[in-house]
Design a protein around this motif. Structure first.
Motif, PDB file in Angstrom:
ATOM      1  N   PHE A   1      -6.467  12.802 -10.206  1.00 30.80           N
ATOM      2  CA  PHE A   1      -7.391  11.900 -10.879  1.00 30.80           C
ATOM      3  C   PHE A   1      -8.769  12.557 -10.970  1.00 30.80           C
ATOM      4  CE2 PHE A   1      -4.366   8.835  -8.936  1.00 30.80           C
ATOM      5  CZ  PHE A   1      -3.865   8.315 -10.122  1.00 30.80           C
ATOM      6  N   THR A   2      -9.420  12.351 -12.099  1.00 26.40           N
ATOM      7  CA  THR A   2     -10.773  12.874 -12.270  1.00 26.40           C
ATOM      8  C   THR A   2     -11.764  11.958 -11.558  1.00 26.40           C
ATOM      9  OG1 THR A   2     -11.205  11.602 -14.286  1.00 26.40           O
ATOM     10  CG2 THR A   2     -10.164  13.784 -14.555  1.00 26.40           C
ATOM     11  N   ASP A   3     -12.981  12.447 -11.373  1.00 24.69           N
ATOM     12  CA  ASP A   3     -14.031  11.623 -10.781  1.00 24.69           C
ATOM     13  C   ASP A   3     -14.274  10.376 -11.634  1.00 24.69           C
ATOM     14  OD1 ASP A   3     -14.345  13.429  -8.722  1.00 24.69           O
ATOM     15  OD2 ASP A   3     -16.082  14.426  -9.610  1.00 24.69           O
ATOM     16  N   GLU A   4     -14.219  10.537 -12.940  1.00 26.99           N
ATOM     17  CA  GLU A   4     -14.436   9.398 -13.835  1.00 26.99           C
ATOM     18  C   GLU A   4     -13.332   8.353 -13.670  1.00 26.99           C
ATOM     19  OE1 GLU A   4     -14.402  12.631 -14.992  1.00 26.99           O
ATOM     20  OE2 GLU A   4     -16.572  12.857 -15.140  1.00 26.99           O
TER      21      GLU A   4
ATOM     22  N   ARG B   1       0.828  -1.210   0.000  1.00 25.10           N
ATOM     23  CA  ARG B   1       0.000   0.000   0.000  1.00 25.10           C
ATOM     24  C   ARG B   1       0.860   1.256   0.000  1.00 25.10           C
ATOM     25  NH1 ARG B   1      -3.049  -2.927   3.760  1.00 25.10           N
ATOM     26  NH2 ARG B   1      -2.112  -1.735   5.444  1.00 25.10           N
ATOM     27  N   ARG B   2       1.934   1.251   0.785  1.00 22.70           N
ATOM     28  CA  ARG B   2       2.831   2.409   0.844  1.00 22.70           C
ATOM     29  C   ARG B   2       3.467   2.666  -0.510  1.00 22.70           C
ATOM     30  NH1 ARG B   2       7.906   3.605   0.892  1.00 22.70           N
ATOM     31  NH2 ARG B   2       8.626   1.455   0.939  1.00 22.70           N
ATOM     32  N   LEU B   3       3.968   1.604  -1.150  1.00 22.33           N
ATOM     33  CA  LEU B   3       4.598   1.750  -2.454  1.00 22.33           C
ATOM     34  C   LEU B   3       3.596   2.213  -3.507  1.00 22.33           C
ATOM     35  CD1 LEU B   3       6.862  -1.427  -2.401  1.00 22.33           C
ATOM     36  CD2 LEU B   3       7.610   0.963  -2.218  1.00 22.33           C
ATOM     37  N   LEU B   4       2.381   1.675  -3.468  1.00 22.43           N
ATOM     38  CA  LEU B   4       1.349   2.100  -4.407  1.00 22.43           C
ATOM     39  C   LEU B   4       0.998   3.564  -4.188  1.00 22.43           C
ATOM     40  CD1 LEU B   4      -0.708   1.582  -6.621  1.00 22.43           C
ATOM     41  CD2 LEU B   4      -2.259   0.684  -4.866  1.00 22.43           C
ATOM     42  N   ARG B   5       0.842   3.973  -2.931  1.00 19.69           N
ATOM     43  CA  ARG B   5       0.531   5.374  -2.628  1.00 19.69           C
ATOM     44  C   ARG B   5       1.620   6.287  -3.173  1.00 19.69           C
ATOM     45  NH1 ARG B   5      -3.754   7.539  -2.325  1.00 19.69           N
ATOM     46  NH2 ARG B   5      -2.777   8.836  -3.839  1.00 19.69           N
ATOM     47  N   GLU B   6       2.885   5.918  -2.987  1.00 19.12           N
ATOM     48  CA  GLU B   6       3.989   6.725  -3.516  1.00 19.12           C
ATOM     49  C   GLU B   6       3.906   6.834  -5.033  1.00 19.12           C
ATOM     50  OE1 GLU B   6       7.695   5.137  -2.159  1.00 19.12           O
ATOM     51  OE2 GLU B   6       7.366   5.784  -0.079  1.00 19.12           O
TER      52      GLU B   6
ATOM     53  N   LEU C   1       1.214   6.456  -6.959  1.00 15.39           N
ATOM     54  CA  LEU C   1       0.050   7.268  -7.323  1.00 15.39           C
ATOM     55  C   LEU C   1       0.321   8.755  -7.095  1.00 15.39           C
ATOM     56  CD1 LEU C   1      -2.797   5.022  -5.903  1.00 15.39           C
ATOM     57  CD2 LEU C   1      -2.202   5.370  -8.311  1.00 15.39           C
ATOM     58  N   ASP C   2       1.005   9.082  -6.014  1.00 15.57           N
ATOM     59  CA  ASP C   2       1.365  10.478  -5.756  1.00 15.57           C
ATOM     60  C   ASP C   2       2.290  11.012  -6.844  1.00 15.57           C
ATOM     61  OD1 ASP C   2      -0.169  10.473  -3.461  1.00 15.57           O
ATOM     62  OD2 ASP C   2       1.554  10.256  -2.089  1.00 15.57           O
TER      63      ASP C   2
END
Length: 79
Positions: A57-60, A40-45, A47-48
């Motif tokens: 990211f858009t709502d869509e 999760r930490r690596l994914l969050r990094e 995505l950031d």
């Protein structure tokens, strides 16, 4: 086979008793939780970093991601 190293940790007694009520492999249980947290930490990094480069990211996009992760019914409830 993954290398391992023995460590000592301190847990609240109630938490340890609760874990032991669900598994007889406390080490494996805690390893799985730590691996999930690390993913999760690596994914969050990642995505950031993506959002820093391409914008939020858009709502869509968020809706599509929820649907991929949870299916259409659960994605609607999660929104």
């Amino acid at each position: 086979m993954a290398r391992t190293k023995k460590v000592t940790i301190t847990l609240p007694v109630e938490l340890l008793e609760s874990i032991k009520a669900h598994t007889d492999n406390v080490s494996g249980y805690l390893t799985e939780l730590a691996e999930r947290a690390e993913r999760r930490r690596l994914l969050r990094e990642e995505l950031d970093r993506y959002q820093e480069e391409f914008g939020a990211f858009t709502d869509e996009e968020m809706s599509g991601a929820r649907e991929l992760l949870h299916g259409p019914e659960r994605a609607e409830r999660a929104a």
